[in-house]
Each structure stands twice: as C-alpha cells, then as structure tokens.
Motif scaffolding. Sequence first.
Motif, mmCIF file in Angstrom:
data_model
loop_
_atom_site.group_PDB
_atom_site.id
_atom_site.type_symbol
_atom_site.label_atom_id
_atom_site.label_comp_id
_atom_site.label_asym_id
_atom_site.label_seq_id
_atom_site.Cartn_x
_atom_site.Cartn_y
_atom_site.Cartn_z
ATOM 1 N N HIS A 364 61.869 48.039 -0.801
ATOM 2 C CA HIS A 364 61.641 48.876 0.372
ATOM 3 C C HIS A 364 62.354 48.254 1.580
ATOM 4 C CE1 HIS A 364 59.573 51.326 3.382
ATOM 5 N NE2 HIS A 364 59.200 52.115 2.378
ATOM 6 N N VAL A 365 63.368 48.956 2.103
ATOM 7 C CA VAL A 365 64.242 48.382 3.129
ATOM 8 C C VAL A 365 63.487 47.994 4.408
ATOM 9 C CG1 VAL A 365 66.213 48.843 4.644
ATOM 10 C CG2 VAL A 365 66.325 49.456 2.223
ATOM 11 N N PRO A 366 62.766 48.901 5.060
ATOM 12 C CA PRO A 366 62.093 48.521 6.315
ATOM 13 C C PRO A 366 61.069 47.395 6.132
ATOM 14 C CG PRO A 366 62.206 50.912 6.126
ATOM 15 C CD PRO A 366 62.615 50.349 4.801
ATOM 16 N N LEU A 367 60.320 47.404 5.025
ATOM 17 C CA LEU A 367 59.319 46.355 4.805
ATOM 18 C C LEU A 367 59.972 44.996 4.654
ATOM 19 C CD1 LEU A 367 56.722 48.043 2.400
ATOM 20 C CD2 LEU A 367 56.542 47.651 4.860
ATOM 21 N N MET A 368 61.104 44.943 3.963
ATOM 22 C CA MET A 368 61.783 43.664 3.773
ATOM 23 C C MET A 368 62.423 43.169 5.072
ATOM 24 S SD MET A 368 61.029 42.728 0.799
ATOM 25 C CE MET A 368 59.471 43.594 1.100
ATOM 26 N N GLU A 369 62.767 44.105 5.968
ATOM 27 C CA GLU A 369 63.270 43.676 7.278
ATOM 28 C C GLU A 369 62.180 42.914 8.033
ATOM 29 O OE1 GLU A 369 66.465 44.056 8.671
ATOM 30 O OE2 GLU A 369 66.765 44.474 6.532
ATOM 31 N N ARG A 370 60.946 43.341 7.849
ATOM 32 C CA ARG A 370 59.842 42.685 8.550
ATOM 33 C C ARG A 370 59.382 41.412 7.842
ATOM 34 N NH1 ARG A 370 58.332 48.246 9.334
ATOM 35 N NH2 ARG A 370 56.799 48.217 7.638
ATOM 36 N N SER A 371 59.663 41.311 6.541
ATOM 37 C CA SER A 371 59.229 40.126 5.773
ATOM 38 C C SER A 371 60.380 39.600 4.921
ATOM 39 C CB SER A 371 58.033 40.486 4.883
ATOM 40 O OG SER A 371 56.960 40.988 5.643
ATOM 41 N N PRO A 372 61.426 39.097 5.542
ATOM 42 C CA PRO A 372 62.593 38.645 4.760
ATOM 43 C C PRO A 372 62.272 37.521 3.796
ATOM 44 C CG PRO A 372 62.758 37.913 7.059
ATOM 45 C CD PRO A 372 61.626 38.882 6.993
ATOM 46 N N GLU A 373 61.287 36.703 4.141
ATOM 47 C CA GLU A 373 60.947 35.592 3.241
ATOM 48 C C GLU A 373 60.411 36.106 1.901
ATOM 49 O OE1 GLU A 373 57.339 36.679 5.600
ATOM 50 O OE2 GLU A 373 59.469 36.333 6.054
ATOM 51 N N GLU A 374 59.721 37.251 1.914
ATOM 52 C CA GLU A 374 59.214 37.814 0.665
ATOM 53 C C GLU A 374 60.359 38.355 -0.196
ATOM 54 O OE1 GLU A 374 56.159 37.497 -0.436
ATOM 55 O OE2 GLU A 374 55.773 36.370 1.415
ATOM 56 N N ALA A 375 61.373 38.907 0.465
ATOM 57 C CA ALA A 375 62.544 39.360 -0.281
ATOM 58 C C ALA A 375 63.248 38.193 -0.949
ATOM 59 C CB ALA A 375 63.506 40.101 0.655
ATOM 60 N N VAL A 376 63.328 37.057 -0.240
ATOM 61 C CA VAL A 376 63.946 35.861 -0.825
ATOM 62 C C VAL A 376 63.141 35.392 -2.029
ATOM 63 C CG1 VAL A 376 64.482 33.418 -0.425
ATOM 64 C CG2 VAL A 376 65.028 35.120 1.326
ATOM 65 N N LYS A 377 61.835 35.342 -1.885
ATOM 66 C CA LYS A 377 60.976 34.835 -2.958
ATOM 67 C C LYS A 377 61.069 35.691 -4.215
ATOM 68 C CE LYS A 377 56.771 33.901 -1.362
ATOM 69 N NZ LYS A 377 55.607 34.027 -0.437
ATOM 70 N N ASN A 378 61.056 37.008 -4.044
ATOM 71 C CA ASN A 378 61.035 37.882 -5.221
ATOM 72 C C ASN A 378 62.438 38.186 -5.746
ATOM 73 O OD1 ASN A 378 59.192 39.147 -6.965
ATOM 74 N ND2 ASN A 378 59.694 41.154 -6.131
ATOM 75 N N ASN A 379 63.333 38.593 -4.849
ATOM 76 C CA ASN A 379 64.643 39.075 -5.287
ATOM 77 C C ASN A 379 65.619 37.951 -5.620
ATOM 78 O OD1 ASN A 379 63.485 41.501 -4.710
ATOM 79 N ND2 ASN A 379 64.863 42.056 -3.045
ATOM 80 N N ILE A 380 65.523 36.824 -4.918
ATOM 81 C CA ILE A 380 66.457 35.722 -5.185
ATOM 82 C C ILE A 380 65.819 34.675 -6.091
ATOM 83 C CG2 ILE A 380 67.826 33.868 -4.163
ATOM 84 C CD1 ILE A 380 68.193 35.576 -1.691
ATOM 85 N N ILE A 381 64.695 34.089 -5.638
ATOM 86 C CA ILE A 381 64.057 33.042 -6.439
ATOM 87 C C ILE A 381 63.554 33.604 -7.765
ATOM 88 C CG2 ILE A 381 62.147 31.396 -6.515
ATOM 89 C CD1 ILE A 381 62.401 31.132 -3.481
ATOM 90 N N GLY A 382 62.935 34.792 -7.716
ATOM 91 C CA GLY A 382 62.457 35.396 -8.954
ATOM 92 C C GLY A 382 63.576 35.650 -9.941
ATOM 93 N N THR A 383 64.714 36.147 -9.445
ATOM 94 C CA THR A 383 65.870 36.388 -10.321
ATOM 95 C C THR A 383 66.392 35.087 -10.893
ATOM 96 O OG1 THR A 383 66.511 38.387 -9.114
ATOM 97 C CG2 THR A 383 68.233 37.280 -10.391
ATOM 98 N N LYS A 384 66.478 34.061 -10.049
ATOM 99 C CA LYS A 384 66.959 32.756 -10.544
ATOM 100 C C LYS A 384 66.038 32.217 -11.640
ATOM 101 C CE LYS A 384 67.864 27.984 -9.229
ATOM 102 N NZ LYS A 384 67.723 26.938 -8.180
ATOM 103 N N ASN A 385 64.733 32.330 -11.431
ATOM 104 C CA ASN A 385 63.778 31.793 -12.407
ATOM 105 C C ASN A 385 63.889 32.481 -13.756
ATOM 106 O OD1 ASN A 385 62.797 29.970 -10.550
ATOM 107 N ND2 ASN A 385 60.980 31.185 -10.004
ATOM 108 N N ILE A 386 63.895 33.821 -13.754
ATOM 109 C CA ILE A 386 63.935 34.529 -15.025
ATOM 110 C C ILE A 386 65.289 34.363 -15.699
ATOM 111 C CG2 ILE A 386 64.623 36.753 -14.015
ATOM 112 C CD1 ILE A 386 62.199 36.247 -16.960
ATOM 113 N N ALA A 387 66.360 34.261 -14.894
ATOM 114 C CA ALA A 387 67.688 34.056 -15.472
ATOM 115 C C ALA A 387 67.799 32.671 -16.090
ATOM 116 C CB ALA A 387 68.751 34.250 -14.395
ATOM 117 N N GLN A 388 67.283 31.655 -15.388
ATOM 118 C CA GLN A 388 67.357 30.287 -15.909
ATOM 119 C C GLN A 388 66.517 30.127 -17.157
ATOM 120 O OE1 GLN A 388 67.367 27.360 -12.833
ATOM 121 N NE2 GLN A 388 66.430 25.771 -14.116
ATOM 122 N N ALA A 389 65.326 30.714 -17.157
ATOM 123 C CA ALA A 389 64.473 30.657 -18.344
ATOM 124 C C ALA A 389 65.139 31.366 -19.530
ATOM 125 C CB ALA A 389 63.119 31.287 -18.038
#
Length: 607
Positions: A364-389
């Motif tokens: 959700h674009v507007p929600l992630m603008e207000r909470s960029p840290e959550e986008a990092v945690k789910n979209n970047i860190i989450g992707t890295k974790n599942i890809a590495q595993a």
Amino acid sequence: MSYHSRIWLLILLDSGIVLSTIYFSQKLINPNLQTLTMPMFIISITLLLGHHLFSLIYKLYKKAWEYASIGELISIFKVITYTIILTGIVQQLVQNQVDYRILAITWMIHLLLIGGSRFFWRIYRDTYLKQTINKERTLIVGAGSAGTMVARQLINNHDGELLPVAFIDDNVNKQKLDILGIPVMGGVEQIEQITKKLNIANIVIAIPSLSKKQLNQIFKECAKTTAKTQMIPMLEDLMTGKVSVNQFRDVQVEDLLGREAIELDMTSICEYVTDKVVLVTGAGGSIGSEICRQISKFNPKTLVLLGHGENSIYSIEMEMKESFKDTKIDIITEIADLQDYDKLLNVMTIYQPNVVYHAAAHKHVPLMERSPEEAVKNNIIGTKNIAQASSIHGVETFVMISTDKAVNPTSVMGSTKRLAEMLIQHFDQMSATRFVAVRFGNVLGSRGSVIPLFKRQIQNGGPVTVTHPDMVRYFMTIPEASRLVIQAGALAKGGEIFVLDMGDPVRIVDLAKNLIKLSGNNIDEIGIEFSGIRPGEKLFEELLKKEEVHEEQIYPKIYIGKTSNLYIEEIEYIIKNFKTLERDHLRKTLLDLANERVPYQKKLVSV
C-alpha cells in the motif's frame, strides 16, 4: 390446472374432434345423411380408439403446447396418419371394403382440427398473453446462433421479465432481416439511436466469443444509453454446461479491463512443479492465494502455505483442502514472519521445497510513505531472508512478485521492491538456485486496490474520489497475474525480471465512470471528486526503464528486462541502519538508491 385435469381435458377435446370429423366427412360425401349407419359407427369407434392409442404411444397428451414447434407437428401427423391406416384396415376386415374418399377427407379435417387446437394455444400465449404482461423491452446485441437462442428462450419464457424487440449486428448481410420475427436494426454504432427509438430498457450482449477489445467497444456504446446492460456467460462456461445461454450476468469491470488470457506452456510448467514441493509466501494474500489455486492444478507433491496472518492462512487452507480433497496433494500451513530468519531456515529444513513463490510484501503506497521502516523490514529484509534460506537449502526455482512501481520509483513501496529485485539478481549470481522476479501492474479486485474502494463509495451514494483526472494505470486480473508468475518459473534461467505486455493503460477516471455505470447508477447522481495525488504516487506507471527494454517477446505477451546495476553494499547499509534513521532521511535514501542516485556514484556490482 393439474396434470391429470389437463390430460382429461385433452382427451375430451380430441374425442369431440374425432367424432365431429367423421360426421362432417360423411356429410361432405353424402349431404342427405340423416341417421347413424353401422359402417359410420364402426369408423367412429375405430377412429376414436385408434387416436387415443397412438396419442399415448407418441405422448401427445404430455406435450407442452405453449412451446409447440415442428417436432410436435410431426407427432400429430404420425398419430392421425396411423389412426386412419388402422381405420382402413378395420374397414377391410369388417366390411370387406375401404372407403378411401371418407378416410382421405377425415384425415385432412382431423389434421386441421387437432393441429389447430394445439397451435391455437401457442398463438394465444405468444400474442395475447405476451401483450398483457408488463415486460422490459430488450435489445439483443449479436444476431448469431447465441443471440437467436437468447431470443427464442426469452420469447418462450412467458414468466420472464424481458421481451426481445430488436437485434443489433455489425454483419450487413443480417441487417434489415427478421429473425424469429424480430428485426435486425443495425450495427453497434447505432445502439444509442435504436435504444431511444424503441424505448429499450435492457440490453443483452449475446456474443460469447467476444474479445476484450470488442466488448469494450460495445459497452462504450451501451454506456451512452440509460438501459441496463447484461451479457451471456463466457463461451467456455456454455460449452462445459456450467450455465445456460439465458443465465445473463451483469457486465463486470474485469470483463472490460482484463486482457486476453495467456496460454500457458503446460509441459514446461509440469516439469518444474508436478510431484515437487512448492512453498508460497504470503499465501493468504490476493496473489499468493491465487498462485496456490493455480499451482495445485499441476499436482505438486506438497504445497506449503506460509503467511503471517493466521486468519487469511486459515481461509486459504480450508478452501484448498475442500477444492483439492480428491487429489494426493499434501497441503500444509506455516505461520511465520519473514523477519524471523531462524524460523524460515527451520521451515526449509523440514519441507525441503523445490520451488518458492515469494508473494509476501507490503504494497500500500500511502501507508508505506508514512512507515518506511516497515517497508524495509518486510519488502527488503523479508525478501533477503527467504531468498537466503532458499539458497542454503538448494531450492531449484525462486520467483519473486514485483510491481511496475519498482520502475523509476517515486514511493517507498516502489523503492523497496526495486531494491528487493536487486537482491534477487544478486542471489542468482551467488547461488545454484534460479532466482527471478516478475513485474506487473495493478491487480483487479485485490485487497487495497482502487476497485473495491470505488464500489464501496458507489454503494454509499458517492461521490467517487479520484486522485487526478490524468491518472493512468495498467490493470490485470488476479488469475492472469498468477499465471504469469507460474509461467515465469518455467522460463527462468536465472536473474531475469519478467514483464507482461500489459496493453494500454487505463485512465482511473474512466474506470470510475464505468463502475458507476455498471452499478446501474447515473454518473451525475453519484459524482466524481478529484482529491489530488497522494504522497509517493505518480500519474503513470512504467513496466521497464528505457535502458532495460528488450524489444522481442520471449513468450507470447511476456518480455524480459535487461539487467542493470546492483547496489548490494548500500542495501546492506540500509538493512543495518534503518532503525536509527529519521523517516524522511530513510525515505530519501531508499528513493535515491532505487533510482541509482547513489552517493559518491560508486557502482558496486554490475551485471
């Protein structure tokens, strides 16, 4: 009238007709006939018994005469003819002679009166009763076999609410002809004019093989009228017998915006999915759940549904176990957070998946603008974790769901998805696993999409809020998006970003107008308000940057983007430090990196 009463009424009617027929026949031959003679008595009894006998054999009393047609006329012909033949045989046996003149005249009068009595009821129903029932005047678009079937069923359905009064067809050879007594008035471009002229209240689109482009053209003309627009079911549903041709349905926005279906390469998909262990992250979401439904058709050995929300995972688990209960697919659920790397490693250890579809993300674009840290945690860190595993445990194919918002991103959501793509391409270089990403535009009907919002606003009486009159987006259906993801896995060699040929973008304001019209409302009554572009949004989306584009399609309607620069050290810096950065600083860092505005212009990894 009850069934038995109806039969006795027909028997009495036919008995009167048979006896009258032989009397008039005798009168025509012998005008001076005054008394009932023995030969006349024998003929009368034989005709009466013979008629009822053959009527029972050919089920003449069980016919629904309000729908009488050629088949019923043939049955009447057989009953009367065999009755006359039987009477002739009896005459020969009893009187040793056959009165051919009387039998011939009797046959003709008999046929006229019996047939006339039956068809009179149909004529009565089709004229008098039809005129007395208040029906909606209906225009049928399409004068082919489907349109003719629709018209016939509407004519015969005297309890229905629709009365066909005209056809529309672009075939000039059919125009100005009458089909079932209904005129073909003109082509599609004349729909508005004919609707006003004939006071049409309902339009039925009766062309089951319509392409999306053709349907849009027809609906555009229908939308100029005040008539309600419906359509017959799709061709495949008619052929499989799921529905009948007269089961009309409202035109849906998916009919207008969805594109022609992509034909899957079934063989290649079966090779990498059938009898394999498949894991889907975000399995309870719109795309993830549809991937589960579609992939199960290829009979994987095990399907692992992984998600963070227990309610959505429970729902898709129950649905899948019910839908595929007759298969040998082992359906398993796992509640897990993508930020919990140890849990992901444990899941991989237990199930050893061959294929991973990574559909979990904040979108959700507007929600992630207000909470960029959550986008990092789910979209970047989450992707890295599942890809590495996945890499550690030897997954064969890893497919990540991306978005057109990752191209030249102006939002946090788009930026984090672009950085996730970089991670995927990086892992492909470092691992034996084939890592690929799939980009597509907005998905019709997905949670958080604009269409459910518009529908709620229309139901509440309006107005419908559109951000900007020039806002355009690409659209596709959830099944189509999921099929693309599955096909991409079969095409994967590693490192690709697959992109669907999305066709023409759609103006959001036009989408809003169509939804208002489809809901049976007036655009002026509901109203459309422009609220302004929200943070992170842009007027139009792109699927590939200019430098990424490969001109040729690698599969019908599927392109592959050229690889670009990867900034893995910068991404690692964000992962380590995002919690300490101010939101505005974090937002700017994400946007700069995703758009390759890298500090000190250092390109760390190039492919």
